[in-house]
Scaffold this active site. Structure first.
Site, PDB file in Angstrom:
ATOM      1  N   SER A   1       4.289   2.500   8.116  1.00 27.75           N
ATOM      2  CA  SER A   1       4.064   1.445   6.984  1.00 27.75           C
ATOM      3  C   SER A   1       5.231   1.045   6.256  1.00 27.75           C
ATOM      4  O   SER A   1       5.913   1.681   5.591  1.00 27.75           O
ATOM      5  CB  SER A   1       3.091   1.609   6.084  1.00 27.75           C
ATOM      6  OG  SER A   1       1.658   1.919   6.648  1.00 27.75           O
TER       7      SER A   1
ATOM      8  N   HIS B   1       0.830  -1.149   0.108  1.00 26.09           N
ATOM      9  CA  HIS B   1       0.157   0.037  -0.113  1.00 26.09           C
ATOM     10  C   HIS B   1       0.746   1.064   0.032  1.00 26.09           C
ATOM     11  O   HIS B   1       0.322   2.325  -0.171  1.00 26.09           O
ATOM     12  CB  HIS B   1      -1.190  -0.059   1.122  1.00 26.09           C
ATOM     13  CG  HIS B   1      -0.602   0.096   2.663  1.00 26.09           C
ATOM     14  ND1 HIS B   1      -0.223  -0.584   3.543  1.00 26.09           N
ATOM     15  CD2 HIS B   1      -0.089   1.465   3.213  1.00 26.09           C
ATOM     16  CE1 HIS B   1       0.167  -0.135   4.495  1.00 26.09           C
ATOM     17  NE2 HIS B   1       0.274   1.047   4.269  1.00 26.09           N
TER      18      HIS B   1
ATOM     19  N   ASP C   1      -0.117  -7.620   1.048  1.00 25.70           N
ATOM     20  CA  ASP C   1       0.274  -6.169   1.417  1.00 25.70           C
ATOM     21  C   ASP C   1       1.903  -5.911   1.707  1.00 25.70           C
ATOM     22  O   ASP C   1       2.466  -5.263   2.512  1.00 25.70           O
ATOM     23  CB  ASP C   1      -0.279  -5.583   2.566  1.00 25.70           C
ATOM     24  CG  ASP C   1      -0.004  -3.989   2.659  1.00 25.70           C
ATOM     25  OD1 ASP C   1       0.116  -3.244   1.836  1.00 25.70           O
ATOM     26  OD2 ASP C   1      -0.129  -3.589   3.666  1.00 25.70           O
TER      27      ASP C   1
END
Length: 223
Positions: A173, A64, A94
């Site tokens: 992230s 992402h 992901d």
């Protein structure tokens, strides 16, 4: 009498590091990932984190982080910038792999996430909010192991994750969740953001991520 106090960053019994030691060891292996989208010209699109897997420039991050972008840049801990190539990304898990042309990078040491236990002290290292706060570290514990979390609601695959109360924010992230041996045990990926919830973040366990990353390196997709 002999001074038995540990200095910052030195090892304690059993190879366990102080928090300062963990950060000093791992921080050079955590990078900033900047993505760009081509409109009339290339415009900044998003920022996240990544982990150096090899001395010659392979970097793991979240899918992402790179999704929807047309070009990529990696910023190392010494603030040097490198154009990056997307080797492969898998939105269902992901995970994604980037490559920069560089040598003698400080690669991360990866641990065995199957040995992680509830209550273990961990440190999250990444770039909350982007490069302005690059190289930030937060400390907490392993709240729970074997949490199955979907990467997205529509077609995401439930990945085995480590739940932690170490602060994880947008921009973290793709960064590292690290044990006190300075080993990466998870890839920070998400948190619960809702009224009444606090301190519930998730990192994809490194053992769960490894076969996905291996496929991305070998094939460019998950075979």
């Amino acid at each position: 009498t002999e001074n038995k106090n540990q200095t910052a960053g030195t090892q304690n019994d059993g190879g366990v590091l102080t928090a300062q030691g963990v950060i000093a060891k791992v921080k050079p292996s955590v990078v900033g990932v900047v993505t760009y989208k081509q409109l009339q010209s290339y415009q900044p699109y998003s920022q996240g984190s990544g982990i150096i897997m090899s001395e010659n420039g392979y970097i793991v991050t979240n899918a992402h982080v790179v999704s929807g972008a047309d070009s990529f840049k990696v910023v190392l801990s010494d603030e040097s910038e490198h154009d990056a190539k997307l080797i492969g990304a898998d939105t269902k898990t992901d995970l994604a792999v980037l490559k920069i042309e560089a040598k003698n990078l400080t690669k991360a040491t990866f641990g065995n996430s199957d040995k992680v236990v509830d209550g273990e002290t961990v440190i999250a290292i990444g770039n909350p909010g982007g490069l302005e706060l690059s190289g930030s570290s937060t400390q907490g514990i392993v709240s729970a192991t074997n949490r199955y979390v979907k990467s997205n609601e529509s077609d995401g695959f439930a990945m085995k994750c480590i739940q932690t109360d170490a602060a994880i924010n947008p921009g973290n992230s793709g960064g590292a969740l690290v044990n006190m041996y300075g080993q990466v045990i998870g890839i920070n990926s998400s948190k619960i953001v809702a009224s009444g919830f606090e301190g519930i973040g998730f990192a994809i366990s490194i053992n769960e991520a490894q076969p996905i990353v291996d496929d991305l390196l070998k094939y460019g997709y998950v075979k």
